[in-house]
Design a protein around this motif. Structure first.
Motif, PDB file in Angstrom:
ATOM      1  N   SER A 191       0.833  -1.204   0.000  1.00 28.31           N
ATOM      2  CA  SER A 191       0.000   0.000   0.000  1.00 28.31           C
ATOM      3  C   SER A 191       0.869   1.256   0.000  1.00 28.31           C
ATOM      4  CB  SER A 191      -0.914   0.000   1.226  1.00 28.31           C
ATOM      5  OG  SER A 191      -1.803  -1.108   1.196  1.00 28.31           O
ATOM      6  N   ASP A 192       0.221   2.379  -0.309  1.00 25.48           N
ATOM      7  CA  ASP A 192       0.886   3.688  -0.297  1.00 25.48           C
ATOM      8  C   ASP A 192       2.020   3.739  -1.310  1.00 25.48           C
ATOM      9  OD1 ASP A 192      -0.663   4.753   2.003  1.00 25.48           O
ATOM     10  OD2 ASP A 192       0.382   3.166   3.080  1.00 25.48           O
ATOM     11  N   ASN A 214      -3.724  -0.723  -0.956  1.00 23.62           N
ATOM     12  CA  ASN A 214      -4.508   0.512  -0.923  1.00 23.62           C
ATOM     13  C   ASN A 214      -3.629   1.732  -1.191  1.00 23.62           C
ATOM     14  OD1 ASN A 214      -6.963  -0.836  -0.012  1.00 23.62           O
ATOM     15  ND2 ASN A 214      -5.942  -1.040   1.974  1.00 23.62           N
ATOM     16  N   ASN A 215      -4.301   2.824  -1.549  1.00 20.70           N
ATOM     17  CA  ASN A 215      -3.644   4.132  -1.676  1.00 20.70           C
ATOM     18  C   ASN A 215      -2.566   4.112  -2.765  1.00 20.70           C
ATOM     19  OD1 ASN A 215      -5.206   4.994   0.605  1.00 20.70           O
ATOM     20  ND2 ASN A 215      -3.669   4.070   1.946  1.00 20.70           N
ATOM     21  N   ASN A 217      -1.295   5.803  -6.208  1.00 19.53           N
ATOM     22  CA  ASN A 217      -1.450   7.026  -6.982  1.00 19.53           C
ATOM     23  C   ASN A 217      -1.611   6.742  -8.472  1.00 19.53           C
ATOM     24  OD1 ASN A 217      -1.432   9.867  -7.561  1.00 19.53           O
ATOM     25  ND2 ASN A 217       0.706   9.645  -8.187  1.00 19.53           N
ATOM     26  N   ASN A 238      -8.870   3.581  -2.835  1.00 14.83           N
ATOM     27  CA  ASN A 238      -8.183   4.872  -2.893  1.00 14.83           C
ATOM     28  C   ASN A 238      -7.091   4.884  -3.961  1.00 14.83           C
ATOM     29  OD1 ASN A 238      -9.698   5.978  -0.671  1.00 14.83           O
ATOM     30  ND2 ASN A 238      -8.393   4.794   0.717  1.00 14.83           N
ATOM     31  N   TYR A 239      -7.527   4.732  -5.200  1.00 14.45           N
ATOM     32  CA  TYR A 239      -6.629   4.789  -6.352  1.00 14.45           C
ATOM     33  C   TYR A 239      -6.883   6.091  -7.092  1.00 14.45           C
ATOM     34  CZ  TYR A 239      -5.424  -0.223  -6.006  1.00 14.45           C
ATOM     35  OH  TYR A 239      -4.959  -1.440  -5.599  1.00 14.45           O
TER      36      TYR A 239
END
Length: 285
Positions: A191-192, A214-215, A217, A238-239
């Motif tokens: 993630s991130d 998740n997350n 960019n 959360n893309y």
């Protein structure tokens, strides 16, 4: 302690060397064509730039300590090397550090908190062992460029910056693509993550499970031209950008979760000619 250029061009030198607490080892063994002794780069070494560059017969164990500032180009062109490589933590710069290790085939972990590992293992033609990208790694774009025989599992940790086209096999030539017909191993991404765009671009043989956290960019063109791909994809939430993510995956027909808070999914399934699955577009898209 400054040891720069100490044995440069000593073409017959082949004796053990204890680097102690040396801070600057740049060019230290450059073009020592006979040198083949185990090396430990000490903790807190500030500069190992081109340290073993051109030691064409080197094939002894390498230990790289913790908190190394600059390893860029440091061990490039060790054509025969396939011994043990131990990488410490907090290595700042590994840009091109291990490029052209054409005989190398050992498991790799890019250590946590590495700032730049771009092109780190470029043209390691025989590399076919598992790869792990640690947490908080800044830049690994093109890190395995031209590793044309690679077909092993890939794991990317959390809070990783730029993985753009990390396994790029070859560039676009003229008006057509050159396809990798080998890689077909599982890919797990944490993630991130800032940028994983084009990560599996043009992997014609690829048909393994992919998990992405998740997350995220940017995952645009992630599976672009994975022409035989039809396996499980697990996406988090959360893309930001999923544009053309599955473009030209001609055989893809699996259930897919559209991430929440997605900002751009333009062309996400373009030319997925057999795709026929229900799609739920989140209210916050």
């Amino acid at each position: 302690v400054i040891c720069t250029h100490t044995f440069e061009n000593c073409v017959n030198f082949n004796q053990p060397v204890d680097l102690g607490s040396a801070k600057n080892c740049a060019y230290m063994f450059e073009y020592c064509n006979s040198f083949n002794q185990p090396i430990k780069i000490p903790d807190n070494c500030e500069n190992a730039y081109w340290m073993l560059y051109g030691c064409n017969n080197f094939d002894s164990n390498i230990t790289i300590g913790n908190d190394i500032n600059n390893l860029a180009y440091g061990l490039q062109n060790l054509y025969k090397f396939n011994s043990k490589l131990i990488l410490g933590n907090n290595i700042n710069n590994m840009y091109y550090a291990f490029a052209y290790w054409t005989n190398f085939n050992q498991p790799i972990k890019i250590p946590d908190n590495c700032r730049d590992a771009a092109y780190a293992f470029e043209y390691c033609y025989n590399l076919n062992s598992p790869i792990t990208i640690g947490n908080n790694v800044g830049n690994v774009y093109y890190a395995f460029y031209g590793c044309s025989n690679f077909n092993a599992p890939v794991t990317i940790g959390n809070n990783v910056g730029n993985c753009y086209d990390m396994f790029k096999f070859s560039a676009m030539y003229g008006s057509g693509y050159s396809f990798d017909n080998i890689f077909n191993s599982p890919v797990t991404i944490g993630s991130d993550i800032n940028d994983i765009s084009f990560l599996l671009n043009s992997r014609a043989a690829f048909n393994s499970k992919v998990i992405i956290g998740n997350n995220i960019n940017n995952c645009a063109y992630f599976f672009n031209y994975c022409t035989n791909f039809n396996n499980t994809v697990i996406l988090g939430d959360n893309y930001n950008n999923c544009a053309y993510m599955f473009s030209c995956c001609f055989n893809f027909n699996q259930p897919i979760h559209i991430p929440t808070n997605i900002k751009n999914f333009d062309g996400m399934f373009q030319n997925c000619q057999v795709f026929n699955q229900p799609i739920n577009i989140p209210d916050d898209a």
